[in-house]
Scaffold this active site. Structure first.
Site, short mmCIF file in Angstrom:
data_model
loop_
_atom_site.label_atom_id
_atom_site.label_comp_id
_atom_site.label_asym_id
_atom_site.label_seq_id
_atom_site.Cartn_x
_atom_site.Cartn_y
_atom_site.Cartn_z
CG ASP A 286 6.54 -2.18 9.28
OD1 ASP A 286 7.18 -2.79 8.40
OD2 ASP A 286 6.22 -0.98 9.20
NE ARG B 225 -2.42 1.06 3.69
CZ ARG B 225 -3.17 1.49 4.69
NH1 ARG B 225 -4.48 1.50 4.57
NH2 ARG B 225 -2.64 1.89 5.81
CG ASP C 85 2.79 -1.84 8.83
OD1 ASP C 85 2.98 -3.05 8.59
OD2 ASP C 85 2.84 -0.96 7.95
CB THR D 277 -2.09 7.24 -3.14
OG1 THR D 277 -1.48 5.93 -3.22
CG2 THR D 277 -1.17 8.25 -3.81
C1 PRP Z 1 -1.12 -4.05 4.83
C2 PRP Z 1 -2.02 -5.25 5.05
C3 PRP Z 1 -2.90 -5.24 3.83
C4 PRP Z 1 -3.06 -3.77 3.57
C5 PRP Z 1 -4.42 -3.35 4.09
O1 PRP Z 1 -0.11 -4.35 3.94
O2 PRP Z 1 -1.32 -6.45 5.23
O3 PRP Z 1 -2.33 -5.89 2.70
O4 PRP Z 1 -2.04 -3.09 4.31
O5 PRP Z 1 -4.68 -2.03 3.76
P1 PRP Z 1 -5.83 -1.60 2.75
O6 PRP Z 1 -7.05 -2.43 3.09
O7 PRP Z 1 -6.03 -0.15 3.01
O8 PRP Z 1 -5.34 -1.87 1.35
P2 PRP Z 1 1.00 -3.29 3.49
O9 PRP Z 1 0.57 -2.64 2.22
O10 PRP Z 1 1.33 -2.41 4.64
O11 PRP Z 1 2.23 -4.22 3.11
P3 PRP Z 1 3.13 -5.18 4.03
O12 PRP Z 1 2.27 -6.35 4.42
O13 PRP Z 1 4.24 -5.56 3.12
O14 PRP Z 1 3.59 -4.39 5.23
N1 URA Z 2 -2.30 -2.11 7.19
C1 URA Z 2 -1.87 -2.48 8.41
O1 URA Z 2 -0.92 -3.28 8.54
N2 URA Z 2 -2.51 -1.98 9.49
C2 URA Z 2 -3.55 -1.13 9.40
O2 URA Z 2 -4.09 -0.72 10.43
C3 URA Z 2 -3.97 -0.73 8.11
C4 URA Z 2 -3.33 -1.25 7.02
#
Ligand code: PRP
Ligand code: URA
Length: 214
Positions: free
Chosen positions: A208, A109, A205, A113
């Site tokens: 993370d 994400r 997150d 944006t």
């Molecule tokens: C997080 C989570 C989802 C997304 C959710 O991933 O694991 O994939 O955000 O957010 P949304 O519903 O607003 O799209 P992230 O993009 O942070 O990637 P990561 O798992 O690599 O940290």
């Molecule tokens: N992605 C995450 O990992 N946590 C949130 O709260 C939203 C998006």
């Protein structure tokens, strides 16, 4: 084991063991190792209920005592984690369903944006050979999940459900709009998104926290 809130397609789990484990991963003091282990355990517990509607077919077997008719799952199940955080749910699910296949979708994400950017698409060519379960711990705006489901449909998947740990109402609404008929299983339905797109109260997150990259 589960409670259906409003109408299907949203099933929110109402189980003391899952609620107990959710308190561990929500707690900011939980470090990456117990976070990862607990998240995986919750996914394993949830898949038991998620597969309740899966079809079985009868087979004849010989027990040590007699011939009988037993049931086997029909079709080939594919689990698809959304990287990175969805990967943390795989071990718990495979523990219960070791015969399932695993496809991978990479989506990150954009923090400004909040739009998902796809960077990996590795799915079985015969993904329509059975049910597909998309897994991602967080359903926030729903942008990532919606894009992932579109990728699954483009690959030929027909019978799709999604497991997440924490869902925001905004994400549920988005999926219901973009992909009507999809069933979403969530361990918890939280309150709202904050101005950075994080789920409140949420758990921060997920990727993370899982990999210690906070
Ligand atoms: C997080 C989570 C989802 C997304 C959710 O991933 O694991 O994939 O955000 O957010 P949304 O519903 O607003 O799209 P992230 O993009 O942070 O990637 P990561 O798992 O690599 O940290
Ligand atoms: N992605 C995450 O990992 N946590 C949130 O709260 C939203 C998006």
């Amino acid at each position: 084991m589960s409670q259906t809130i409003t109408q299907p397609p949203l099933v929110v789990f109402d189980h003391p063991l899952i609620a107990h484990k959710m308190s561990t991963i929500r707690d900011e003091r939980t470090t990456h190792r117990p976070f990862r282990a607990t998240l995986s355990q919750i996914a394993g517990l949830m898949v038991f209920e998620v597969t309740r509607s899966f079809k079985t077919k009868p087979i004849e077997i010989q027990t040590p005592v007699t011939k009988t008719t037993a049931q086997r799952l029909e079709g080939t199940i594919t689990i698809v984690p959304v990287l990175r955080a969805g990967l943390g749910m795989i071990d718990g699910i495979l523990e219960v369903m070791p015969e399932a296949r695993v496809g991978h979708l990479g989506l990150a994400r954009d923090e400004d944006t909040l739009e998902p950017i796809a960077y990996l698409n590795k799915l079985p060519s015969d993904i329509d050979a059975g049910p597909v379960i998309l897994v991602d711990p967080m359903l926030a705006t729903g942008g990532s999940a919606s894009a992932a489901i579109t990728m699954l449909k483009e690959a030929g998947a027909r019978d799709i459900s999604m497991i997440c740990l924490v869902a925001a109402p905004e994400g549920v609404e988005r999926l219901q709009h973009d992909h009507p008929g999809l069933t979403i299983y969530a361990a918890a339905l939280d309150d709202h998104l904050n101005d950075k797109g994080y789920i409140v109260p949420g758990l921060g997150d997920a990727g993370d926290r899982m990999y210690g990259t906070v």
